[in-house]
Scaffold this motif. Sequence first.
Motif, PDB file in Angstrom:
ATOM      1  N   ALA A 113       0.831  -1.204   0.000  1.00 50.08           N
ATOM      2  CA  ALA A 113       0.000   0.000   0.000  1.00 50.08           C
ATOM      3  C   ALA A 113       0.867   1.257   0.000  1.00 50.08           C
ATOM      4  O   ALA A 113       0.602   2.218  -0.741  1.00 50.08           O
ATOM      5  N   ASP A 114       1.911   1.225   0.813  1.00 50.54           N
ATOM      6  CA  ASP A 114       2.812   2.380   0.920  1.00 50.54           C
ATOM      7  C   ASP A 114       3.535   2.635  -0.402  1.00 50.54           C
ATOM      8  O   ASP A 114       3.623   3.778  -0.868  1.00 50.54           O
ATOM      9  N   ALA A 115       4.016   1.569  -1.025  1.00 56.38           N
ATOM     10  CA  ALA A 115       4.700   1.706  -2.316  1.00 56.38           C
ATOM     11  C   ALA A 115       3.734   2.226  -3.377  1.00 56.38           C
ATOM     12  O   ALA A 115       4.090   3.053  -4.218  1.00 56.38           O
ATOM     13  N   GLY A 116       2.503   1.718  -3.341  1.00 55.33           N
ATOM     14  CA  GLY A 116       1.500   2.167  -4.303  1.00 55.33           C
ATOM     15  C   GLY A 116       1.176   3.637  -4.154  1.00 55.33           C
ATOM     16  O   GLY A 116       1.053   4.366  -5.148  1.00 55.33           O
ATOM     17  N   ALA A 117       1.046   4.071  -2.910  1.00 57.41           N
ATOM     18  CA  ALA A 117       0.758   5.487  -2.663  1.00 57.41           C
ATOM     19  C   ALA A 117       1.914   6.365  -3.117  1.00 57.41           C
ATOM     20  O   ALA A 117       1.718   7.410  -3.754  1.00 57.41           O
ATOM     21  N   ASN A 118       3.129   5.959  -2.793  1.00 60.86           N
ATOM     22  CA  ASN A 118       4.305   6.733  -3.199  1.00 60.86           C
ATOM     23  C   ASN A 118       4.431   6.811  -4.717  1.00 60.86           C
ATOM     24  O   ASN A 118       4.903   7.818  -5.266  1.00 60.86           O
ATOM     25  N   ALA A 119       4.001   5.756  -5.406  1.00 59.84           N
ATOM     26  CA  ALA A 119       4.083   5.734  -6.867  1.00 59.84           C
ATOM     27  C   ALA A 119       3.159   6.757  -7.518  1.00 59.84           C
ATOM     28  O   ALA A 119       3.381   7.150  -8.670  1.00 59.84           O
ATOM     29  N   THR A 120       2.142   7.214  -6.778  1.00 65.07           N
ATOM     30  CA  THR A 120       1.226   8.206  -7.371  1.00 65.07           C
ATOM     31  C   THR A 120       1.923   9.533  -7.638  1.00 65.07           C
ATOM     32  O   THR A 120       1.425  10.344  -8.427  1.00 65.07           O
ATOM     33  N   ARG A 121       3.071   9.728  -7.016  1.00 65.56           N
ATOM     34  CA  ARG A 121       3.817  10.967  -7.246  1.00 65.56           C
ATOM     35  C   ARG A 121       4.206  11.122  -8.714  1.00 65.56           C
ATOM     36  O   ARG A 121       4.296  12.236  -9.241  1.00 65.56           O
ATOM     37  N   SER A 122       4.426   9.996  -9.388  1.00 70.45           N
ATOM     38  CA  SER A 122       4.864  10.043 -10.796  1.00 70.45           C
ATOM     39  C   SER A 122       3.708   9.872 -11.772  1.00 70.45           C
ATOM     40  O   SER A 122       3.930   9.692 -12.971  1.00 70.45           O
TER      41      SER A 122
END
Length: 213
Positions: free
Chosen positions: A165-174
């Motif tokens: 979930a954390d990785a997925g959320a961080n990926a929204t930055r790009s």
Amino acid sequence: MSENAVRRLIAMFEAISAAVEAEKDHLSELDGAIGDADHGTTMSLGFLAVKAELAKIDVDRVQPSDVMATAAGAFLNAVGASTGPLYATAFRRAAQALAGASELNLATAAAMIDAIGSGICERGKGQRGDKTMLDAWLPAADAAAAALADKKTSAEFWSDVVAAADAGANATRSMVAAKGRAARVRERSLGHVDPGAASAVLVIRAMAATIDS
């Protein structure tokens, strides 16, 4: 057994409410960059309402599915914005997934996470990569299913779910927003973490902290 599961679900929502309250201003700041700067307030109102409604429940007379159904109604009544129907549908689907369940184990937890993600997909007509809360919920559901299939321990299961979930959320930055209010600013959303995905991580972390057994 069902009484214990009901208490744990109520504790889960209390933990979610506390986590959202602590990060309310930060969530609204994230939203201010690409939306209406009210996501923190919206989530706070929703989960405070859920917490208040669940405090009225007679734990001896309800099942785990009833907790999720009550949460769905309370959240929807408190939040009129798009987030309200999304999480209300998510919790209703979770209630259906928990129908007949009397305890919380990894299988029911995985089913609940999957149902929440599916409910949000269904209501919002979105998918992974749209720069929404789904970018946290769907990877979390996939991680839960994989951890369950691999017969991982509870600690490993929840660690995988939170990490995904954390990785997925961080990926929204790009990502460039394709759904929701952020979609109105299109390319200007690039470089910013989606507030819905960020709050989803808070919810999932609180789930992990209270359901882990």
